[in-house]
Write a protein that holds these residues in place. Structure first.
Motif, PDB file in Angstrom:
ATOM      1  N   MET A 172      18.045 -12.709 -19.016  1.00 54.64           N
ATOM      2  CA  MET A 172      19.225 -12.156 -18.383  1.00 54.64           C
ATOM      3  C   MET A 172      18.970 -11.991 -16.878  1.00 54.64           C
ATOM      4  N   THR A 173      19.902 -12.429 -16.093  1.00 53.30           N
ATOM      5  CA  THR A 173      19.783 -12.321 -14.645  1.00 53.30           C
ATOM      6  C   THR A 173      20.512 -11.077 -14.172  1.00 53.30           C
ATOM      7  N   THR A 174      19.845 -10.319 -13.328  1.00 51.40           N
ATOM      8  CA  THR A 174      20.478  -9.137 -12.754  1.00 51.40           C
ATOM      9  C   THR A 174      20.523  -9.275 -11.252  1.00 51.40           C
ATOM     10  N   SER A 175      21.378  -8.515 -10.624  1.00 46.99           N
ATOM     11  CA  SER A 175      21.488  -8.597  -9.168  1.00 46.99           C
ATOM     12  C   SER A 175      20.235  -8.070  -8.486  1.00 46.99           C
ATOM     13  N   ALA A 176      19.391  -7.355  -9.221  1.00 42.85           N
ATOM     14  CA  ALA A 176      18.185  -6.793  -8.636  1.00 42.85           C
ATOM     15  C   ALA A 176      17.020  -7.786  -8.635  1.00 42.85           C
ATOM     16  N   GLU A 177      17.200  -8.956  -9.276  1.00 40.11           N
ATOM     17  CA  GLU A 177      16.117  -9.930  -9.317  1.00 40.11           C
ATOM     18  C   GLU A 177      15.851 -10.489  -7.924  1.00 40.11           C
ATOM     19  N   VAL A 178      14.594 -10.711  -7.647  1.00 35.27           N
ATOM     20  CA  VAL A 178      14.175 -11.249  -6.363  1.00 35.27           C
ATOM     21  C   VAL A 178      14.099 -12.767  -6.473  1.00 35.27           C
ATOM     22  N   THR A 179      14.688 -13.461  -5.518  1.00 34.72           N
ATOM     23  CA  THR A 179      14.607 -14.914  -5.501  1.00 34.72           C
ATOM     24  C   THR A 179      13.760 -15.358  -4.319  1.00 34.72           C
ATOM     25  N   THR A 180      12.905 -16.320  -4.585  1.00 33.03           N
ATOM     26  CA  THR A 180      12.009 -16.853  -3.558  1.00 33.03           C
ATOM     27  C   THR A 180      12.128 -18.368  -3.567  1.00 33.03           C
ATOM     28  N   THR A 181      12.262 -18.935  -2.379  1.00 33.23           N
ATOM     29  CA  THR A 181      12.326 -20.387  -2.230  1.00 33.23           C
ATOM     30  C   THR A 181      11.289 -20.825  -1.210  1.00 33.23           C
ATOM     31  N   LEU A 182      10.557 -21.866  -1.564  1.00 37.58           N
ATOM     32  CA  LEU A 182       9.589 -22.486  -0.656  1.00 37.58           C
ATOM     33  C   LEU A 182      10.157 -23.817  -0.203  1.00 37.58           C
ATOM     34  N   TRP A 183      10.431 -23.938   1.087  1.00 44.46           N
ATOM     35  CA  TRP A 183      10.819 -25.221   1.673  1.00 44.46           C
ATOM     36  C   TRP A 183       9.512 -25.975   1.875  1.00 44.46           C
ATOM     37  N   HIS A 184       9.333 -27.040   1.114  1.00 44.42           N
ATOM     38  CA  HIS A 184       8.023 -27.642   0.918  1.00 44.42           C
ATOM     39  C   HIS A 184       8.010 -29.142   1.204  1.00 44.42           C
ATOM     40  N   ASN A 185       6.911 -29.564   1.834  1.00 42.54           N
ATOM     41  CA  ASN A 185       6.602 -30.980   2.012  1.00 42.54           C
ATOM     42  C   ASN A 185       5.211 -31.170   1.420  1.00 42.54           C
ATOM     43  N   VAL A 204       3.753 -15.240  -7.462  1.00 42.48           N
ATOM     44  CA  VAL A 204       5.150 -15.295  -7.028  1.00 42.48           C
ATOM     45  C   VAL A 204       5.774 -16.585  -7.546  1.00 42.48           C
ATOM     46  N   GLU A 205       6.796 -16.431  -8.372  1.00 42.78           N
ATOM     47  CA  GLU A 205       7.525 -17.601  -8.847  1.00 42.78           C
ATOM     48  C   GLU A 205       8.524 -18.002  -7.772  1.00 42.78           C
ATOM     49  N   ALA A 206       8.397 -19.235  -7.323  1.00 44.83           N
ATOM     50  CA  ALA A 206       9.275 -19.705  -6.253  1.00 44.83           C
ATOM     51  C   ALA A 206       9.937 -21.011  -6.646  1.00 44.83           C
ATOM     52  N   GLU A 207      11.186 -21.120  -6.259  1.00 45.74           N
ATOM     53  CA  GLU A 207      11.867 -22.403  -6.366  1.00 45.74           C
ATOM     54  C   GLU A 207      11.303 -23.266  -5.240  1.00 45.74           C
ATOM     55  N   VAL A 208      10.884 -24.469  -5.565  1.00 46.08           N
ATOM     56  CA  VAL A 208      10.329 -25.357  -4.548  1.00 46.08           C
ATOM     57  C   VAL A 208      11.422 -26.318  -4.102  1.00 46.08           C
ATOM     58  N   ARG A 209      11.752 -26.254  -2.836  1.00 47.75           N
ATOM     59  CA  ARG A 209      12.764 -27.125  -2.240  1.00 47.75           C
ATOM     60  C   ARG A 209      12.035 -28.214  -1.482  1.00 47.75           C
ATOM     61  N   ILE A 230       8.361 -23.053   4.876  1.00 52.23           N
ATOM     62  CA  ILE A 230       9.232 -21.905   5.113  1.00 52.23           C
ATOM     63  C   ILE A 230       9.448 -21.233   3.767  1.00 52.23           C
ATOM     64  N   VAL A 231       9.302 -19.925   3.736  1.00 55.71           N
ATOM     65  CA  VAL A 231       9.566 -19.158   2.521  1.00 55.71           C
ATOM     66  C   VAL A 231      10.749 -18.241   2.782  1.00 55.71           C
ATOM     67  N   VAL A 232      11.707 -18.278   1.856  1.00 57.94           N
ATOM     68  CA  VAL A 232      12.872 -17.410   1.916  1.00 57.94           C
ATOM     69  C   VAL A 232      12.818 -16.513   0.689  1.00 57.94           C
ATOM     70  N   ARG A 233      12.909 -15.224   0.926  1.00 60.58           N
ATOM     71  CA  ARG A 233      12.902 -14.258  -0.179  1.00 60.58           C
ATOM     72  C   ARG A 233      14.010 -13.252   0.059  1.00 60.58           C
ATOM     73  N   ASP A 234      14.971 -13.275  -0.842  1.00 57.97           N
ATOM     74  CA  ASP A 234      16.118 -12.356  -0.756  1.00 57.97           C
ATOM     75  C   ASP A 234      16.761 -12.326   0.625  1.00 57.97           C
ATOM     76  N   THR A 252       3.240 -14.057   3.522  1.00 56.62           N
ATOM     77  CA  THR A 252       3.107 -12.780   2.827  1.00 56.62           C
ATOM     78  C   THR A 252       3.950 -11.681   3.465  1.00 56.62           C
ATOM     79  N   THR A 253       4.416 -11.900   4.702  1.00 55.46           N
ATOM     80  CA  THR A 253       5.227 -10.876   5.364  1.00 55.46           C
ATOM     81  C   THR A 253       6.590 -10.697   4.705  1.00 55.46           C
ATOM     82  N   VAL A 254       7.064 -11.686   3.927  1.00 57.39           N
ATOM     83  CA  VAL A 254       8.341 -11.536   3.234  1.00 57.39           C
ATOM     84  C   VAL A 254       8.176 -11.212   1.757  1.00 57.39           C
ATOM     85  N   LEU A 255       6.925 -11.126   1.320  1.00 58.63           N
ATOM     86  CA  LEU A 255       6.688 -10.833  -0.082  1.00 58.63           C
ATOM     87  C   LEU A 255       6.572  -9.369  -0.241  1.00 58.63           C
TER      88      LEU A 255
END
Length: 120
Positions: free
Chosen positions: A1-14, A32-37, A100-104, A117-120
C-alpha cells in the motif's frame, strides 16, 4: 500500500560514469531504495529538467551542464542563454551532470558522490 508519507528517491544515473556508479553503490549500502533513471536511455523533457532545477534550487541550468563534454564545445554553449542550455540538455543528455539524487522534491548533484547523503 502506498501512502503519502512514503519517501521517493530517484537516481539520475549514467552507468558509464564512475561517480554515478559510486553513488548507486552508496545508496545500496545505505539501504536506500531508489528508482534509477538512466537518462541517456530515457532523455529528460524540458519540463523534467525545469523540475530538477527547482529541486536543486537553481534559477539557471548552467550548474547542470557538463562543460567538459565535447558536445558542449561543438555546440558553442559557453555563452548560451538558459533557454538554449535547456534545449541542449534535452537534445544532448550526455551534457547533464551526474549523478543527481532527488528525494521528496529535494535534489543534489553527487560530485563527489558522498554529497548525495545530504538529501537522505
Amino acid at each position: 500500500m502506498t501512502t503519502s508519507a512514503e519517501v521517493t528517491t530517484t537516481l539520475w544515473h549514467n552507468a558509464r560514469c564512475s561517480k554515478s556508479r559510486q553513488a548507486k553503490t552508496l545508496l545500496e549500502e545505505l539501504g536506500v531504495e531508489a528508482e534509477v533513471r538512466e537518462y541517456l536511455k530515457e532523455p529528460p523533457t524540458r519540463e523534467e529538467l525545469e523540475a530538477l532545477m527547482a529541486a536543486l534550487g537553481l534559477d539557471d541550468p548552467r550548474p547542470l551542464v557538463r562543460t567538459g563534454e565535447d558536445a558542449y564545445r561543438q555546440l558553442g554553449l559557453a555563452d548560451a542563454t538558459a533557454d538554449e542550455l535547456l534545449d541542449a540538455l534535452v537534445d544532448n543528455p550526455i551534457l547533464l551532470q551526474r549523478p543527481i539524487v532527488v528525494r521528496d522534491g529535494v535534489a543534489v548533484i553527487g560530485r563527489p558522490p558522498e554529497d548525495i547523503t545530504t538529501v537522505l
